[in-house]
Write a protein that holds these residues in place. Sequence first.
Motif, PDB file in Angstrom:
ATOM      1  N   PHE A  96       3.454  -5.638   1.743  1.00 48.07           N
ATOM      2  CA  PHE A  96       3.710  -5.245   3.063  1.00 48.07           C
ATOM      3  C   PHE A  96       4.794  -5.813   4.045  1.00 48.07           C
ATOM      4  O   PHE A  96       5.509  -5.383   4.524  1.00 48.07           O
ATOM      5  N   SER A 117      -7.760   2.898   2.132  1.00 46.74           N
ATOM      6  CA  SER A 117      -7.179   2.905   3.956  1.00 46.74           C
ATOM      7  C   SER A 117      -5.723   2.816   3.996  1.00 46.74           C
ATOM      8  O   SER A 117      -5.044   3.075   5.018  1.00 46.74           O
ATOM      9  N   LEU A 118      -5.183   1.810   3.075  1.00 44.20           N
ATOM     10  CA  LEU A 118      -3.721   1.538   2.993  1.00 44.20           C
ATOM     11  C   LEU A 118      -2.903   2.460   2.199  1.00 44.20           C
ATOM     12  O   LEU A 118      -1.644   2.340   2.229  1.00 44.20           O
ATOM     13  N   GLU A 120      -1.635   5.518   2.883  1.00 39.18           N
ATOM     14  CA  GLU A 120      -0.367   6.040   3.640  1.00 39.18           C
ATOM     15  C   GLU A 120       0.429   5.079   3.751  1.00 39.18           C
ATOM     16  O   GLU A 120       1.644   5.264   3.853  1.00 39.18           O
ATOM     17  N   LYS A 121      -0.070   3.917   4.328  1.00 39.89           N
ATOM     18  CA  LYS A 121       1.018   2.579   4.673  1.00 39.89           C
ATOM     19  C   LYS A 121       1.858   2.407   3.367  1.00 39.89           C
ATOM     20  O   LYS A 121       2.962   1.904   3.386  1.00 39.89           O
ATOM     21  N   TYR A 122       1.245   2.291   1.930  1.00 39.90           N
ATOM     22  CA  TYR A 122       1.753   2.176   0.866  1.00 39.90           C
ATOM     23  C   TYR A 122       2.850   2.982   0.575  1.00 39.90           C
ATOM     24  O   TYR A 122       4.325   2.824   0.323  1.00 39.90           O
ATOM     25  N   SER A 124       4.554   4.873   2.963  1.00 38.60           N
ATOM     26  CA  SER A 124       5.809   4.606   3.869  1.00 38.60           C
ATOM     27  C   SER A 124       6.486   3.324   3.644  1.00 38.60           C
ATOM     28  O   SER A 124       7.952   3.293   3.732  1.00 38.60           O
ATOM     29  N   LYS A 125       5.754   2.393   2.865  1.00 35.58           N
ATOM     30  CA  LYS A 125       6.741   1.099   2.518  1.00 35.58           C
ATOM     31  C   LYS A 125       7.447   1.338   1.342  1.00 35.58           C
ATOM     32  O   LYS A 125       8.455   0.732   1.274  1.00 35.58           O
ATOM     33  N   TYR A 166       5.661  12.402   1.082  1.00 34.01           N
ATOM     34  CA  TYR A 166       6.892  11.288   1.244  1.00 34.01           C
ATOM     35  C   TYR A 166       8.055  11.198   0.468  1.00 34.01           C
ATOM     36  O   TYR A 166       9.010  10.909   0.516  1.00 34.01           O
TER      37      TYR A 166
END
Length: 194
Positions: A96, A117-118, A120-122, A124-125, A166
């Motif tokens: 990240f 839990s990560l 969505e962040k994955y 996006s990154k 995405y």
Amino acid sequence: MKILNEAYWTERYRSGYTGWDIGYASYPLTQYLDQINSKDLKVLIPGAGNGYEAAFAYQKGFSKTHILDISKLPLTTFEDKFPDFPKDQIHQVDFFDHQGSYDLILEQTFFCALDPSLREKYCSKMKRLLKPNGKLVGVLFGVEFEREGPPFGGKLEEYLQLFEKYFTIRKLEPCYNSIPQRMGSEVFIHLVNQ
């Protein structure tokens, strides 16, 4: 939620508790790379571990292959095994926090090493790391695990709902060329950043 930091992963490597490591580059990724004619792509393999896919890609002529892992231990092992691999293409950093721009990112169950839990962040990154029309290609676990991960599994339907927000989905289907021990438990993804 477990703290899946550098110390956690280093201890997994140090203790040999690396059930995800099959000891060679996975068939879905080697067969995918074998179909690519242009070797000029800038490639990233996050959560590369012992780097089998990176070694395969580099030896096939993908000279702009980069590997990334949060733990220094497997990267040091990789450097020792493959001394000709460019040192400036080996990144010991949290995924990240990594900065770069890639044509192709190869996913070998790295997604499943991250706490759900990560996810969505994955996504996006990954979207930020990929160039326009860049591809995210690889293998995820397509089953739920009874024990608490990592690895963390999931279902094809969940992945579809997540990734379609995405990326353009070219393929998201059961993997037909998994190793025998994982047949029926892996999903192949081919996603495009548009």
